[in-house]
Design a protein around this motif. Structure first.
Motif, PDB file in Angstrom:
ATOM      1  N   MET A 216       0.246  -7.805  15.411  1.00 38.69           N
ATOM      2  CA  MET A 216       1.403  -7.112  15.249  1.00 38.69           C
ATOM      3  C   MET A 216       1.339  -5.588  15.123  1.00 38.69           C
ATOM      4  SD  MET A 216       3.007  -9.998  12.483  1.00 38.69           S
ATOM      5  CE  MET A 216       3.148 -11.560  12.811  1.00 38.69           C
ATOM      6  N   PRO A 217       1.004  -5.020  16.050  1.00 35.50           N
ATOM      7  CA  PRO A 217       0.944  -3.594  16.069  1.00 35.50           C
ATOM      8  C   PRO A 217       2.267  -2.508  15.789  1.00 35.50           C
ATOM      9  CG  PRO A 217       1.064  -4.016  18.321  1.00 35.50           C
ATOM     10  CD  PRO A 217       0.864  -5.557  17.535  1.00 35.50           C
ATOM     11  N   GLY A 218       3.242  -3.084  16.065  1.00 36.37           N
ATOM     12  CA  GLY A 218       4.383  -2.075  15.466  1.00 36.37           C
ATOM     13  C   GLY A 218       4.646  -2.641  14.115  1.00 36.37           C
ATOM     14  N   ARG A 219       4.922  -3.610  13.716  1.00 38.45           N
ATOM     15  CA  ARG A 219       4.664  -3.798  12.198  1.00 38.45           C
ATOM     16  C   ARG A 219       3.645  -3.095  11.264  1.00 38.45           C
ATOM     17  NH1 ARG A 219       8.925  -6.671  10.501  1.00 38.45           N
ATOM     18  NH2 ARG A 219       9.893  -8.181  12.003  1.00 38.45           N
ATOM     19  N   TYR A 220       2.426  -3.187  11.846  1.00 34.77           N
ATOM     20  CA  TYR A 220       1.095  -2.451  11.205  1.00 34.77           C
ATOM     21  C   TYR A 220       1.600  -1.184  11.040  1.00 34.77           C
ATOM     22  CZ  TYR A 220      -3.250  -2.007   9.528  1.00 34.77           C
ATOM     23  OH  TYR A 220      -4.492  -1.702   8.775  1.00 34.77           O
ATOM     24  N   THR A 221       2.098  -0.442  12.106  1.00 32.75           N
ATOM     25  CA  THR A 221       2.146   1.007  12.311  1.00 32.75           C
ATOM     26  C   THR A 221       3.107   1.242  11.281  1.00 32.75           C
ATOM     27  OG1 THR A 221       1.492   1.161  14.514  1.00 32.75           O
ATOM     28  CG2 THR A 221       2.813   2.681  13.651  1.00 32.75           C
ATOM     29  N   ARG A 222       4.258   0.523  11.261  1.00 33.20           N
ATOM     30  CA  ARG A 222       5.464   0.571  10.179  1.00 33.20           C
ATOM     31  C   ARG A 222       5.023   0.701   8.810  1.00 33.20           C
ATOM     32  NH1 ARG A 222      10.620  -2.929   9.956  1.00 33.20           N
ATOM     33  NH2 ARG A 222       9.227  -4.664   9.031  1.00 33.20           N
ATOM     34  N   PHE A 223       4.067  -0.440   8.545  1.00 33.28           N
ATOM     35  CA  PHE A 223       3.529  -0.509   7.049  1.00 33.28           C
ATOM     36  C   PHE A 223       2.715   0.891   6.695  1.00 33.28           C
ATOM     37  CE2 PHE A 223       0.645  -1.254   3.822  1.00 33.28           C
ATOM     38  CZ  PHE A 223       1.252  -1.889   2.766  1.00 33.28           C
ATOM     39  N   VAL A 224       1.966   1.487   7.715  1.00 29.58           N
ATOM     40  CA  VAL A 224       1.186   2.801   7.475  1.00 29.58           C
ATOM     41  C   VAL A 224       2.127   3.888   7.319  1.00 29.58           C
ATOM     42  CG1 VAL A 224      -0.441   4.190   8.590  1.00 29.58           C
ATOM     43  CG2 VAL A 224      -0.752   1.826   8.735  1.00 29.58           C
ATOM     44  N   MET A 225       3.258   4.028   8.038  1.00 27.44           N
ATOM     45  CA  MET A 225       4.311   4.871   7.831  1.00 27.44           C
ATOM     46  C   MET A 225       4.845   4.931   6.513  1.00 27.44           C
ATOM     47  SD  MET A 225       5.365   5.652  11.967  1.00 27.44           S
ATOM     48  CE  MET A 225       5.887   7.288  11.413  1.00 27.44           C
ATOM     49  N   GLU A 226       5.280   3.792   6.211  1.00 23.74           N
ATOM     50  CA  GLU A 226       6.067   3.671   5.033  1.00 23.74           C
ATOM     51  C   GLU A 226       5.019   3.970   3.784  1.00 23.74           C
ATOM     52  OE1 GLU A 226       7.131  -0.365   5.200  1.00 23.74           O
ATOM     53  OE2 GLU A 226       9.131  -0.061   6.192  1.00 23.74           O
ATOM     54  N   ALA A 227       3.668   3.788   4.034  1.00 23.02           N
ATOM     55  CA  ALA A 227       2.674   4.405   3.002  1.00 23.02           C
ATOM     56  C   ALA A 227       2.904   5.857   2.985  1.00 23.02           C
ATOM     57  CB  ALA A 227       1.370   3.524   3.152  1.00 23.02           C
ATOM     58  N   LEU A 228       2.519   6.480   4.181  1.00 21.73           N
ATOM     59  CA  LEU A 228       2.578   7.739   4.122  1.00 21.73           C
ATOM     60  C   LEU A 228       3.893   8.469   3.464  1.00 21.73           C
ATOM     61  CD1 LEU A 228       1.155   8.525   7.759  1.00 21.73           C
ATOM     62  CD2 LEU A 228      -0.018   8.340   5.588  1.00 21.73           C
ATOM     63  N   ALA A 229       4.928   7.885   3.840  1.00 18.26           N
ATOM     64  CA  ALA A 229       6.247   8.302   3.198  1.00 18.26           C
ATOM     65  C   ALA A 229       6.511   8.268   1.889  1.00 18.26           C
ATOM     66  CB  ALA A 229       7.371   7.460   3.841  1.00 18.26           C
ATOM     67  N   ALA A 230       5.587   7.375   1.199  1.00 16.08           N
ATOM     68  CA  ALA A 230       5.487   6.967  -0.378  1.00 16.08           C
ATOM     69  C   ALA A 230       4.793   7.970  -1.002  1.00 16.08           C
ATOM     70  CB  ALA A 230       5.386   5.604  -0.716  1.00 16.08           C
ATOM     71  N   LEU A 231       3.802   8.688  -0.571  1.00 16.39           N
ATOM     72  CA  LEU A 231       2.874   9.087  -1.110  1.00 16.39           C
ATOM     73  C   LEU A 231       3.203  10.065  -1.832  1.00 16.39           C
ATOM     74  CD1 LEU A 231      -0.384   9.565   1.298  1.00 16.39           C
ATOM     75  CD2 LEU A 231      -0.304   8.770  -1.044  1.00 16.39           C
ATOM     76  N   PRO A 232       4.157  11.171  -1.412  1.00 13.45           N
ATOM     77  CA  PRO A 232       4.292  12.262  -2.475  1.00 13.45           C
ATOM     78  C   PRO A 232       4.776  11.982  -3.833  1.00 13.45           C
ATOM     79  CG  PRO A 232       5.377  12.923  -0.351  1.00 13.45           C
ATOM     80  CD  PRO A 232       4.724  11.131  -0.363  1.00 13.45           C
ATOM     81  N   SER A 233       5.407  10.827  -3.900  1.00 13.38           N
ATOM     82  CA  SER A 233       5.963  10.443  -5.282  1.00 13.38           C
ATOM     83  C   SER A 233       4.857   9.706  -5.935  1.00 13.38           C
ATOM     84  CB  SER A 233       7.118   9.290  -5.008  1.00 13.38           C
ATOM     85  OG  SER A 233       6.812   8.507  -4.408  1.00 13.38           O
ATOM     86  N   LEU A 234       3.759   9.410  -5.314  1.00 13.02           N
ATOM     87  CA  LEU A 234       2.671   8.764  -6.092  1.00 13.02           C
ATOM     88  C   LEU A 234       1.595   9.298  -6.749  1.00 13.02           C
ATOM     89  CD1 LEU A 234       2.317   5.856  -3.451  1.00 13.02           C
ATOM     90  CD2 LEU A 234       3.475   5.638  -5.581  1.00 13.02           C
ATOM     91  N   ARG A 235       1.337  10.747  -6.263  1.00 16.46           N
ATOM     92  CA  ARG A 235       0.402  11.343  -6.535  1.00 16.46           C
ATOM     93  C   ARG A 235       0.100  11.363  -8.030  1.00 16.46           C
ATOM     94  NH1 ARG A 235       1.817  14.762  -2.188  1.00 16.46           N
ATOM     95  NH2 ARG A 235       0.339  14.383  -0.394  1.00 16.46           N
ATOM     96  N   GLY A 236      -1.053  10.951  -8.660  1.00 21.46           N
ATOM     97  CA  GLY A 236      -1.489  11.138 -10.230  1.00 21.46           C
ATOM     98  C   GLY A 236      -0.664   9.854 -10.858  1.00 21.46           C
ATOM     99  N   ALA A 237      -0.187   8.822 -10.070  1.00 16.73           N
ATOM    100  CA  ALA A 237       0.628   7.868 -10.999  1.00 16.73           C
ATOM    101  C   ALA A 237      -0.323   6.522 -10.934  1.00 16.73           C
ATOM    102  CB  ALA A 237       1.829   7.617 -10.132  1.00 16.73           C
ATOM    103  N   VAL A 238      -1.297   6.508 -10.175  1.00 19.75           N
ATOM    104  CA  VAL A 238      -1.974   5.226 -10.402  1.00 19.75           C
ATOM    105  C   VAL A 238      -3.318   5.303 -11.243  1.00 19.75           C
ATOM    106  CG1 VAL A 238      -3.352   3.697  -8.882  1.00 19.75           C
ATOM    107  CG2 VAL A 238      -1.569   4.824  -8.002  1.00 19.75           C
ATOM    108  N   PRO A 239      -3.432   4.544 -12.347  1.00 21.78           N
ATOM    109  CA  PRO A 239      -4.338   4.707 -13.394  1.00 21.78           C
ATOM    110  C   PRO A 239      -5.697   3.988 -12.955  1.00 21.78           C
ATOM    111  CG  PRO A 239      -2.801   3.149 -14.155  1.00 21.78           C
ATOM    112  CD  PRO A 239      -2.487   3.621 -12.973  1.00 21.78           C
ATOM    113  N   ALA A 240      -6.815   4.312 -13.299  1.00 24.87           N
ATOM    114  CA  ALA A 240      -8.058   3.412 -13.022  1.00 24.87           C
ATOM    115  C   ALA A 240      -8.116   2.295 -14.178  1.00 24.87           C
ATOM    116  CB  ALA A 240      -9.366   4.434 -13.283  1.00 24.87           C
ATOM    117  N   THR A 241      -8.648   1.205 -13.524  1.00 26.75           N
ATOM    118  CA  THR A 241      -8.662   0.084 -14.569  1.00 26.75           C
ATOM    119  C   THR A 241      -9.939  -0.209 -15.279  1.00 26.75           C
ATOM    120  OG1 THR A 241      -9.305  -1.344 -12.814  1.00 26.75           O
ATOM    121  CG2 THR A 241      -6.846  -1.224 -13.182  1.00 26.75           C
ATOM    122  N   ALA A 242     -11.123   0.729 -14.882  1.00 30.65           N
ATOM    123  CA  ALA A 242     -12.353   0.622 -15.366  1.00 30.65           C
ATOM    124  C   ALA A 242     -12.587   1.535 -16.754  1.00 30.65           C
ATOM    125  CB  ALA A 242     -13.473   1.009 -14.367  1.00 30.65           C
TER     126      ALA A 242
END
Length: 242
Positions: A216-242
């Motif tokens: 499913m190359p198209g859907r996979y590409t879309r998922f990657v692009m959606e991840a890229l689009a979300a990055l600006p709002s995610l920086r510093g927002a993911v905590p470590a669990t260890a």
């Protein structure tokens, strides 16, 4: 979040999913007995949107097929690709490439923007790897399967047997996405992966197998692009669990 995509892949307008000028570069990393060329469709699709995208050959694969695979060599290949990147990239790894990307990130988190992992949601257990290595060597030799490239499987199994992805999953704080095909044989520890850290996204592709990016190359590409689009709002927002 968990999303189940339908099995059929409609025509996808990737242009409508452009994440904008802030998108980081993307480096794609292939699985065992594959090569950088397996990502040609994804690299081309992202390139059309002005996103710097590339794919690497791991040792023992593609243009480096005359080399012996090792995890250290794979990490070095990713390190070199990241060093050549104009900005911290998102690493997109499939199967062996996912494990290698995660292992690289475990020691160089400050050099990447995020991780998209697919086809690698299984904890590597030494006894399983050793058993599979022994069986695959004798079966493929007896049946004359795999041609001259099958040795890379033995090299991979030998090198990866001591690697555990869970400590890196728990420690890393960069945004990460987990992608699986519903029928992927490497989903055994998906629940452990999901419990190990805070994931930005988890996508399961219905009726897809191990090679989602090919099936499913198209859907996979879309998922990657959606991840890229979300990055600006995610920086510093993911905590470590260890």
């Amino acid at each position: 979040m968990v999303s189940i995509l339908p099995a059929l892949e409609p025509t996808l307008d990737v242009a409508a999913l452009a994440p904008g000028d802030s998108a980081p570069p993307v480096i794609f990393i292939h699985g065992t007995r594959s090569s950088a060329s397996v990502w040609d469709r994804q690299v081309a699709a992202l390139g059309r949107r002005g996103i710097v995208a590339s794919a690497v050959d791991l040792p023992g694969h593609g243009e480096r097929s005359d080399e012996t695979f090792s995890l250290d060599g794979a990490i070095a290949a990713i390190r070199d690709a990241v060093a050549a990147s104009p900005a911290p990239p998102v690493l997109v790894g499939h199967s062996l490439g996912g494990y290698a990307a995660l292992a690289y990130a475990g020691g160089h988190e400050d050099r990447i923007a995020g991780l998209v992992l697919s086809g690698c949601a299984t904890q590597l257990r030494p006894w399983v790897m050793a058993t599979y290595r022994h069986a695959s060597h004798h079966i493929t030799r007896a049946l004359r399967l795999g041609g001259g490239t099958w040795n890379v499987v033995t090299d991979m199994l030998t090198s990866m047997a001591a690697y555990s992805p869970l400590p890196d999953l728990r420690r890393l704080t960069v945004p990460m996405w987990l992608v699986s095909g519903r029928w992927d044989v490497l989903r055994f520890d998906e629940r452990r992966y999901l419990a190990a850290r805070t994931w930005v996204g988890h996508q399961v592709f219905a009726r897809a197998g191990h090679d989602i990016h090919v099936e499913m190359p198209g859907r996979y590409t879309r998922f990657v692009m959606e991840a890229l689009a979300a990055l600006p709002s995610l920086r510093g927002a993911v905590p470590a669990t260890a």
